[in-house]
Enzyme design. Structure first.
Site, PDB file in Angstrom:
ATOM      1  N   GLU A  40      34.968 -40.373   8.649  1.00  0.00           N
ATOM      2  CA  GLU A  40      33.552 -40.037   8.752  1.00  0.00           C
ATOM      3  C   GLU A  40      32.718 -41.276   8.433  1.00  0.00           C
ATOM      4  O   GLU A  40      33.134 -42.148   7.670  1.00  0.00           O
ATOM      5  CB  GLU A  40      33.256 -38.936   7.723  1.00  0.00           C
ATOM      6  CG  GLU A  40      31.807 -38.512   7.580  1.00  0.00           C
ATOM      7  CD  GLU A  40      31.601 -37.530   6.424  1.00  0.00           C
ATOM      8  OE1 GLU A  40      30.549 -36.887   6.399  1.00  0.00           O
ATOM      9  OE2 GLU A  40      32.492 -37.413   5.545  1.00  0.00           O
ATOM     10  N   LYS A 109      28.079 -32.122  12.385  1.00  0.00           N
ATOM     11  CA  LYS A 109      28.531 -31.448  11.167  1.00  0.00           C
ATOM     12  C   LYS A 109      27.666 -30.239  10.830  1.00  0.00           C
ATOM     13  O   LYS A 109      26.444 -30.347  10.720  1.00  0.00           O
ATOM     14  CB  LYS A 109      28.522 -32.444  10.014  1.00  0.00           C
ATOM     15  CG  LYS A 109      29.160 -31.931   8.726  1.00  0.00           C
ATOM     16  CD  LYS A 109      29.135 -33.049   7.689  1.00  0.00           C
ATOM     17  CE  LYS A 109      29.748 -32.622   6.376  1.00  0.00           C
ATOM     18  NZ  LYS A 109      29.622 -33.702   5.360  1.00  0.00           N
ATOM     19  N   CYS A 146      34.789 -33.481   6.809  1.00  0.00           N
ATOM     20  CA  CYS A 146      34.714 -33.529   5.343  1.00  0.00           C
ATOM     21  C   CYS A 146      34.439 -32.167   4.697  1.00  0.00           C
ATOM     22  O   CYS A 146      35.331 -31.330   4.601  1.00  0.00           O
ATOM     23  CB  CYS A 146      33.662 -34.567   4.958  1.00  0.00           C
ATOM     24  SG  CYS A 146      33.826 -35.199   3.262  1.00  0.00           S
TER      25      CYS A 146
END
Length: 260
Positions: A40, A109, A146
């Protein structure tokens, strides 16, 4: 399919990060993978100016990914900050690029890291609540970033959308028990979905590293500790089918939840 997960730390210098990406893909490509997964925020590390760092999908960072993919004949997944309709709050985006340089997909995300004393939503805009699955060869890759790892409903939605590999670039912040959470959740997502998980994390002073490739039984096939480097593992349709035959938990479900 052979997958390489790359571990490194990006900086605030975008030009230096582009050079780093070029080198890292070249290094990983020596192991002849079909897919290289970078962490990321490889375009630029998290800081006070992510909005200033953000680029469009046809910007310099994506061009670097596409060039590296074509040069080495590998698909690449990596994280960036993408401009959104809010100039102050870009997206935290994963880009998937094919070995021919084509853009296979972009995942913005969904779950922003508003936890452990941090508030990612102050700087970033969440993406639409929808699973993003891309095809690389004969494997379907479900993209997660994540903090998404803490939400099993997203991984299940990706599996229901056809993914057999969960690809998880991350910048997992260090802290008490955080490394334990990371490895436990990677294993859990693999076991509960009887799928492969390929996780590439940033390391260094801020992030925990521990990048790894986990098989559908929760076995770490290849891993990197805390240092820079990459790990390569072979994933097979035969292993996936065998595990799902012996452990048909996806078929045995009685309860499902639709995405909100």
């Amino acid at each position: 399919m052979r997958i390489a997960v790359v571990q490194t730390a990006s900086s605030y210098d975008k030009a230096a990060n582009r050079d780093l990406v070029t080198r890292l893909v070249a290094d990983a490509a020596q192991g002849r993978p079909d897919l290289v997964v970078l962490p990321e925020a490889m375009m630029a590390d998290f800081g006070d100016s992510v909005a200033e760092a953000a680029e469009p999908l046809d910007g310099e960072f994506v061009s670097t990914l596409r060039k590296a993919a074509v040069e080495h004949g590998v698909a690449v997944v990596a994280g960036m900050f993408e401009r959104s309709c809010d100039q102050h709050r870009p997206y935290n985006t994963l880009l998937a690029v094919g070995a021919d340089g084509a853009l296979l997909g972009a995942y913005r995300k969904i779950h922003l890291y508003d936890a452990f004393g941090y508030k990612e939503s102050d700087q970033l805009t969440p993406g639409d609540v929808a699973p993003v699955v891309v095809q690389v060869g004969d494997r379907s890759l479900g993209l997660m970033t994540c903090y998404d790892l803490r939400f099993p409903e997203l991984s299940r939605a990706l599996i229901d959308a056809g993914a057999d590999v969960l690809v998880v670039p991350a910048a997992w912040v260090r802290g008490p028990l955080k490394e334990h959470h990371w490895t436990t959740l990677l294993t859990a997502r693999a076991v509960e979905n009887t799928c492969y998980v390929a996780a590439a994390a940033q390391n260094g002073k801020k992030y925990c590293g521990l990048s790894q490739i986990v098989d559908p039984q929760g076995i770490a096939l290849a891993s990197v500790g805390e240092s820079d480097g990459h790990a390569v593992a072979e994933i097979t349709a035969e292993r996936l089918a065998d595990v799902r035959k012996r452990n048909p938990s996806l078929q045995n479900r009685r309860y499902t939840v639709s995405p909100r």
